[in-house]
Design a protein around this motif. Sequence first.
Motif, mmCIF file in Angstrom:
data_model
loop_
_atom_site.group_PDB
_atom_site.id
_atom_site.type_symbol
_atom_site.label_atom_id
_atom_site.label_comp_id
_atom_site.label_asym_id
_atom_site.label_seq_id
_atom_site.Cartn_x
_atom_site.Cartn_y
_atom_site.Cartn_z
ATOM 1 N N ARG A 1 0.839 -1.214 0.000
ATOM 2 C CA ARG A 1 0.000 0.000 0.000
ATOM 3 C C ARG A 1 0.867 1.254 0.000
ATOM 4 O O ARG A 1 0.565 2.233 -0.690
ATOM 5 C CB ARG A 1 -0.913 -0.034 1.228
ATOM 6 C CG ARG A 1 -1.899 1.115 1.303
ATOM 7 C CD ARG A 1 -2.887 0.844 2.421
ATOM 8 N NE ARG A 1 -3.748 -0.290 2.118
ATOM 9 C CZ ARG A 1 -4.507 -0.922 3.010
ATOM 10 N NH1 ARG A 1 -4.458 -0.556 4.293
ATOM 11 N NH2 ARG A 1 -5.272 -1.922 2.639
ATOM 12 N N GLY A 2 1.970 1.228 0.753
ATOM 13 C CA GLY A 2 2.867 2.378 0.768
ATOM 14 C C GLY A 2 3.528 2.596 -0.584
ATOM 15 O O GLY A 2 3.679 3.737 -1.042
ATOM 16 N N ALA A 3 3.933 1.514 -1.233
ATOM 17 C CA ALA A 3 4.544 1.642 -2.560
ATOM 18 C C ALA A 3 3.535 2.138 -3.581
ATOM 19 O O ALA A 3 3.850 2.964 -4.448
ATOM 20 C CB ALA A 3 5.125 0.296 -2.993
ATOM 21 N N ALA A 4 2.299 1.650 -3.483
ATOM 22 C CA ALA A 4 1.261 2.063 -4.433
ATOM 23 C C ALA A 4 0.879 3.524 -4.257
ATOM 24 O O ALA A 4 0.354 4.149 -5.190
ATOM 25 C CB ALA A 4 0.034 1.172 -4.286
ATOM 26 N N ALA A 5 1.124 4.095 -3.088
ATOM 27 C CA ALA A 5 0.741 5.488 -2.831
ATOM 28 C C ALA A 5 1.766 6.485 -3.368
ATOM 29 O O ALA A 5 1.500 7.686 -3.356
ATOM 30 C CB ALA A 5 0.560 5.701 -1.327
ATOM 31 N N THR A 6 2.923 6.009 -3.854
ATOM 32 C CA THR A 6 3.933 6.936 -4.367
ATOM 33 C C THR A 6 3.463 7.547 -5.687
ATOM 34 O O THR A 6 2.688 6.946 -6.434
ATOM 35 C CB THR A 6 5.268 6.210 -4.576
ATOM 36 O OG1 THR A 6 5.074 5.107 -5.479
ATOM 37 C CG2 THR A 6 5.798 5.680 -3.259
ATOM 38 N N GLU A 7 3.978 8.747 -5.975
ATOM 39 C CA GLU A 7 3.548 9.471 -7.175
ATOM 40 C C GLU A 7 4.332 9.053 -8.417
ATOM 41 O O GLU A 7 3.814 9.103 -9.524
ATOM 42 C CB GLU A 7 3.722 10.981 -6.948
ATOM 43 C CG GLU A 7 2.791 11.550 -5.888
ATOM 44 C CD GLU A 7 1.340 11.498 -6.327
ATOM 45 O OE1 GLU A 7 1.088 11.569 -7.550
ATOM 46 O OE2 GLU A 7 0.459 11.397 -5.457
#
Length: 487
Positions: free
Chosen positions: A69-75
């Motif tokens: 989830r943290g990786a997917a939230a990157t721009e």
Amino acid sequence: MQINGVQDRPGTALLLAAAPTGKGKLIEASSVIPVLAAVPPAALAGTAAATLIELADPVDPQAVLTRVRGAAATEGPLTVVLVGQLQLDRRQQGVHLALARTTPSTIRYTALPWSWLVSELRQRRPDTTTLYVDLVADAEVWQLLDEEPLDLPGGARTYGVLTPPPGRRRIAHPAYTHALAQILRTGQRSAPEQLHHEVLRRTGAIEGALVIGPERPTTPTNTQLPPARRVEVPAVPAPAPVRVPAAVPQQVPAPQPPPYAQPAPVAPAPAPVAPAPAAQQPVGPPAFQPPPSFSAPVAPAVPAQAPPPQPPMPTAPVHFPPPPPRAQRIVSPVYEPSAAVVPVEQDPHEQITALSQAGRHQEAVAMAAAAEHRAVQTLGADTFAAVHWIEVRAYLVSVAQDPGTSCQLWLQAAQTRLDTLQQAPDAHDVETAVDRAHHQWDRIRDAAQARALAPQLVFLRRRVPGRQRGALDAVQKKVERLNSLPA
């Protein structure tokens, strides 16, 4: 590389390699971590700078979800490399990615639901995510794919392979990911589709694999797995015919077969040929016991264009590394890389078998060498197809009673699998190659030749101890005896 105007932003690379640590393991997922760790994160992400997130054999699905989830939230651009095995929750019929503590009875609590991963990646902007998968499905998931394709995150470019379970007591090798890492370590930064195509070219073939994404760089990217399991093999131009002068067959004693046999894999195959009776062992210390011989015999049929065979000579049946089935889908071992891809119309295994069984060993070896040369020219020297033919030649010269040359070829095959193909030291094919080199070395009667080959064998034995206890000690003790002999 421009990705929707975010080419200047730092990228993120997420490496997730997971498989059960017990007997339920189907793939050596963790073996890819050292190889991928040598790839710069920027090369993985395709950006000037990148952050690396590495998950090796995680145990908690909630912790894995948090990192995803943290990786997917990157721009910026996101590249995900996923290696592992898919298992089915029998109660809810849900596909899960197995983690280190996953067992069939605890899938719901110890594995990551596949839908969680897909849901997180679907929320990203289109064309900012690249997903490379190297997955093995258990028998239940593989059967489920006949009815419903595996769900993939829409908007993400997804490439890779999904393979069936490798068989009883066998563990698959993530050849796709190893080839991906090898290419990226060279500094090559192709578009994902071009990179995927180059990986498929290097791996040659993976047994029964479903290819995710295009097989050719011009084909649009798939967003779902095709329901069918057949994959077209690209046509390879036919080489010039190999002309070898007919040799008069020489009567040679039958080679001693391995002391124990291994059950043949469950697959449609011609009826196996009964092995010749074991020859009497010479007096002396017991030789190293090799692993079972390749157990998929090839039908000894000679094509019409082959020269007429000489009258058969009394010799042992020849068992090559299993050739690919006569089908149009991509095939290979290992995980079975040793059964390398050969186009059906150019498959010389049957003709080589007939020549060797007729005692025409030089012609059989020459034809295998020509097939190896064609594989190197077509697919490259650093492919499973090329090392397959090295092993075929090694077996042929052992049947022709040339243990020294056979030992050299098996050592070459083992070194290639370890250093070029990046296979693990405990991989089945690596252990088999070293064990066979050891066995042929024990058969060498020329002390000078045995001494010359000993250093490389000792070096490989230290890296690949094998399944038989005392193998390295046996080599070292024999080397001491050889060194005590007069020059």
